[in-house]
Every structure is written in structure tokens, then in C-alpha cells.
Scaffold this motif. Structure first.
Motif: not given
Length: 592
Positions: A257-258, A260-261, A412-415
Motif C-alpha cells: 500500500y505505502r 504507491g506513494m 490497492r497501492p496508495a496514490p
């Protein structure tokens, strides 16, 4: 890079605004120039009073730290800095104040982040003419020692050694370094910790028919070049795959998740530096994508550079910035270092990643003992944590490239973080930038984890601001007066006049300048002000009859004025009080 993370500590000092001149802010790498600063002619008595007041707070901080009251000590150190910043004296251009202030910043930094360089408390006392007991200075020095590394035993497993090292450090009390208690996040969110010792069940799964089939599929995928680089498959890699699909599932989910940033940025930079993009997943194992992650070995940032290697790759570390925490600079430095290591070992990425963890010297020594330049041959001779480090990264890369196949398709990866880069002049306040950006200083600090305080370095420097706000911030900064860096910025609401703003800020009309939809308020000395529009669009009418309000614990003139909707300066003058932030005793009758 070391991989045993501590929960990151935020910098203590709430440094606000140096009273020096303000200059043009520009987007990206456009040039910016500061205006000339006129010397400050503060009298000797005033200078002495400023240093004396700061010394009282600093000494109180030392006493509290000596009593292990770290949070309260931090507040006192903050106040010692604020004495300079809220003095309305040009600190930079006064020799005594500048020397005392700069040395104070460095000393507080050395106290908070223990390293081999001890805080020079006695030298600071001499510079600032403070009377600080030598024994007190020496006692505080013990809080400023780096956390020692416990040597692993020859018989313990890598994971057991890690656990024992953590336990020995905690038992010795070294987790008390700095201002607040440092807690090891062994089983928490951080992925930088190697997984605990694999169970017999997890190891045995590799030897089942299903396990051997998976092993063959992975081996084929690696040889096909689908990952962008090659490595030799090993049962330990598959064992870590099993760990993340079982006990370590939450750890992997949080990491994916993280990612993605930062992964888009990391892939781009690694690609520009000529590295396989998948190598960037090393960041997940190093820091769990925590920008200010700190380790017991003084490693910091997304890529966990230790101070020496960080300096080697151009990442500055001083009292103003720690560029190991920079998004772009540290990521590029990491790519360059990894490329150097891979080339050093003939393109062998397993050896390159191993050297990233334990250094080239240890890998070279292991290769000499093994007699061949191969990670798995050198494996028995490598440091214990490094033996698990490489298969851990390889397992992470395999999962990241096929999350659905390994049971992580639901993540879902973070934006990706969205921001613009604004080049600002020296010593610009992040508080002012936050106000101009219509956001909080906490978010500006989150976007700029390399800053050690709320003030940029004493040189033009790039600052990240929220996406879409760069042009607006620069437009206002261009028109700000020469002393803009000591200003409070307020939003001008519809129908407000300069007089309205002056009233709610507690300043004269001459101290307010309207620039677009912002009001630049000079020299009000207020640290915390509500920038909301008052209920009435016109100044409150003066009362024909004096009224009284009874103070509560923790009240100040500023707080009382906020509750009453009156100008702080008006109430302060009526009661003969000079400092609107000074604590008032409970039960006191205040006129208004």
C-alpha cells in the motif's frame, strides 16, 4: 544500509521565522535573489536580555532531560529557540545573537539525534554567556550517545540474534536516547526488520510437490528476464514467500500500500540511472516506505543511508537539513550507489544488494573466503542479517510483480504523492509557506522530511508545496515586503478591510499589506493566531463600561481575546501586559 528500524522521531524544535529580509520565491530551478539586509542596531541590553531569556529555557530543558522528562524538555528547548525568533531583532546580522542562535540549533540537534559527535553544551554556554553546571552538561551527554550495536554470537541464528540484540539494548536502557522514548517496531508496520525465524512448517512447504512446482515456475520466470534482471533462485527465497503469505501477510500488505506513494518516483529515477526498475523494491525492505525512518545504526530515510555513505553520495547532513530523508535526492543517490555496487561485482545483483546492506568490505571478505563471486557461495561468510536481507528483497520483488498470484491482489497501492517544487530564498519560514499554500505546516513538513526545523537553510533551497499551489505561493512571495519572512499570513475574507485584519491580528494598520487574497502581517509577535474571519465584518465597538473575565489555568491574553472576539493588543494594553503569550495565573480578573 542497516535494516533494523526504530519508529522515526520528528524533530523537536518548532523553529518559526528568522527576522531577516524576504526575497523572491520561484518555481522549480528558476533563479531567486535575496534583497540586502540592513544591520540591526539592537542595544547591548536588549541583546543580553534575549540571550539570557533563551538560556533560562535551555537550562530548564537540560534539567528536565536529566530527570528523563523528555517531552517537557523538548518544549523548553523549543522556547529557547523562539526567544530569538520572536524578538523582532535581526538575529542574523548581530554577531553575538547569530553565534549563540546557530550553536543552539546545532546543540539541540545533537541532543535529539545521538551520533558520534556529542553536543558541545559547555562551548554553547561560553558563546551565549550562560551559567550551566558542568555536571549537568556531562549528565545530559549520556543521553546523546549513539545506540551501540550488539555483536551477534557465533551460534545463534540470524533472526534469534536480531531479537537478542534488541532485547539487550532495551534492557540496557539505550532506547531512552534523545527526547522521547525510542521503541523498536519489530512486529509492526515497518518492513525494514527481517522476518522472525522461519518455522519448520514454512521451511517444509518448499519440499512438497506443490512447493517444488512453484520453485520451478519461479526459476523459469527469472531466467526468461521478465523481472528485468537475473538472479539464482534458492529455497530461502521461497521460504520468505511463504512467510509473507502467512504470518507476515499484514507486513506485506502495508508495504504494498505505502509503495504507491513513492514507487512511481523510484522507478523513474532508477530507469534514468540505468538500473532495472524492480531493484527499487529494495526500498520496501529498507524502510517500509517511511520517509523519516531511523535505525539503530543511524541510518535514515526511505533508502536508509548511514551518515558516511550519505555524504559520499552528496546527501548533506547539518543543523538545517538531512538530505538522506529527501524524496528525490536520496532516491537518486540510492540508485547511483546500487549501480556502483552491481558494477563492482560484475553485474551480480545479489552481491550488490548484500553490499548495500553490510558494506563492500564485508562482501569482499566473504567472496575471498568462498573463493567465488557468488552470493549463495559467499552466504555462510556474510553477516547474519545480510543472509536474510537478500532473499527477503527477492521475495518482495516476486510478490510485487505478481500480487494476485501470491494472494495480494486485493491491495490497492496508495496514490502517488502530488506536489510542486518551489525555490525559495534563504531562511524562509515553512509556517509562512504553509499559510500561503492554504495548508498546515505539518503537511509541508510531511512533504519536506529533510528539513530539521520550520525554517529552510540559509541559502536558496527547493521546497515541495501541494500540487496546484506553487504559482499562487510564488505570486504572493514576489510582492511581500523585505521583512516578509517574519510575517504572519492571513486569508482575506470577502468584505474584510485592512482595519478588520489589523484588529484581529492585534497590530496597527500600517503593519498589514494586502497581496491578492492574502494579508501579510508584520511583526505582531503572535505564535498561534486564528485566521478565521471574525463574526462581524467591522471592528467590535468599544465598551462603554469595563468588564472583567476570570482566567483559567493555561490562559494567555491571546486565548482570552480569541474567546471574546477582541483584539489581543487592546486587552493587553488595558491590563498593562506586554506579552500576549505569557501564561496567566488562574483566577485573575482581566479587563476588557
Amino acid at each position: 544500509m542497516k535494516t533494523n528500524l526504530l519508529k522515526g522521531l520528528s524533530l523537536t524544535a518548532i523553529f518559526t521565522i528568522l527576522s531577516v529580509s524576504f526575497a523572491l520565491g520561484q518555481i522549480s530551478t528558476q533563479s531567486s535573489g535575496a534583497r540586502n539586509i540592513q544591520p540591526d542596531n539592537a542595544g547591548e541590553a536588549k541583546v543580553n536580555q534575549i540571550t539570557a531569556d533563551a538560556g533560562i529555557y535551555f537550562k530548564q530543558g537540560l534539567l528536565l532531560l536529566n530527570d528523563s522528562r523528555r517531552s517537557m524538555a523538548r518544549d523548553q528547548f523549543d522556547k529557547s529557540i523562539e526567544v530569538f525568533l520572536m524578538s523582532n531583532v535581526n538575529v542574523k546580522n548581530n554577531g553575538k545573537l547569530s553565534s549563540c542562535y546557530n550553536q543552539l540549533i546545532e546543540t539541540i540537534f545533537r541532543i535529539e539525534f545521538p551520533s558520534a559527535q556529542k553536543p558541545q553544551i559547555k562551548d554553547l554556554a561560553v558563546t551565549c554567556s550562560w551559567n550551566i553546571d558542568n555536571q549537568l552538561a556531562e549528565n545530559v551527554g549520556r543521553f546523546s550517545q549513539p545506540i551501540p550495536r550488539t555483536n551477534p554470537t557465533a551460534t545463534a541464528s540470524p533472526e534469534t540474534t536480531l531479537i537478542n540484540s534488541v532485547a539487550s539494548i532495551e534492557n540496557a536502557g539505550y532506547q531512552q536516547s534523545g527526547f522521547t522514548k525510542i521503541e523498536f517496531n519489530y512486529q509492526g508496520d515497518a518492513l525494514a526488520e527481517p522476518p522472525p525465524e522461519l518455522t519448520q512448517e514454512e521451511v517444509a512447504k518448499v519440499e512438497t510437490p506443490e512447493g517444488r512446482e512453484v520453485y520451478e515456475k519461479i526459476t523459469y520466470a527469472v531466467k526468461s528476464g521478465s523481472l528485468g534482471f537475473s538472479f539464482r533462485m534458492h529455497p530461502m527465497v521461497q521460504q520468505y514467500l511463504g512467510y509473507y503469505q502467512g504470518r507476515g501477510r499484514k507486513t506485506m500488505e502495508v508495504g504494498l500500500y505505502r509503495s504507491g506513494m513513492f514507487m512511481r518516483l523510484a522507478r523513474r529515477i532508477f530507469r534514468e540511472e540505468g538500473l532495472p526498475e524492480n531493484i527499487a523494491w529494495l526500498g520496501q525492505v529498507e524502510s517500509a516506505w517511511l520517509p523519516k525512518a531511523h535505525s539503530w545504526a543511524a541510518a535514515s530515510g526511505l533508502w536508509q543511508f548511514i551518515p558516511g555513505t550519505g555524504s559520499r553520495y552528496g546527501l548533506r547532513q547539518n543543523g538545517y537539513v538531512d538530505e538522506r530523508n529527501s524524496f528525490e535526492k536520496a532516491t537518486r543517490a540510492s540508485a547511483q550507489y546500487l549501480k556502483f555496487l552491481a558494477n563492482r561485482y560484475g553485474g551480480n545483483w545479489e552481491l550488490g544488494m548484500a553490499a548495500y546492506n553490510c558494506g563492500e568490505g564485508n562482501v569482499d571478505k566473504a567472496i575471498r573466503k568462498a573463493g567465488v563471486s557468488d552470493f549463495w557461495a559467499a552466504y555462510p561468510y556474510l553477516p547474519r542479517e545480510t543472509r536474510n536481507y537478500v532473499p527477503n528483497i527477492l521475495a518482495t520483488i516476486l510478490i510485487a510483480n505478481n500480487p494476485t498470484g501470491y494472494g495480494f491482489g486485493h491491495v490497492r497501492p496508495a496514490p502517488a504523492l502530488q506536489y510542486e517544487i518551489l525555490r525559495v530564498p534563504s531562511s524562509t519560514s515553512l509556517v509562512t509557506i504553509a499559510q500561503l499554500s492554504d495548508t498546515s505546516v505539518e503537511y509541508i513538513r510531511y512533504l519536506n522530511p529533510e528539513f530539521r526545523s520550520n525554517t529552510t537553510p540559509p541559502e536558496p533551497y527547493n521546497v515541495r508545496v501541494p500540487q496546484g499551489r506553487g504559482d499562487a505561493v510564488a505570486a504572493v512571495m514576489r510582492k511581500m515586503p523585505s521583512a516578509g519572512r517574519n510575517a504572519t499570513v492571513a486569508t482575506v475574507m470577502k468584505g474584510e478591510t485592512v482595519q478588520n485584519i489589523a484588529n484581529r491580528q492585534g497590530v496597527a494598520v500600517e503593519q498589514v499589506q494586502i497581496v491578492g487574497n492574502k494579508a501579510v502581517v508584520q511583526g505582531n509577535g503572535v505564535k498561534n493566531t486564528s485566521y478565521n474571519r471574525p463574526t462581524n465584518s467591522t471592528p467590535a465597538a468599544s465598551k462603554a463600561r469595563v468588564q472583567f473575565v476570570t482566567t483559567k489555568a493555561g490562559d494567555t491574553i491571546l486565548k482570552i481575546a480569541g474567546r471574546l472576539g477582541r483584539a489581543p493588543a487592546e486587552i493587553a494594553n488595558l491590563n498593562g501586559i506586554n506579552d500576549i503569550n505569557a501564561p496567566l495565573s488562574a483566577g485573575r480578573q482581566i479587563k476588557y
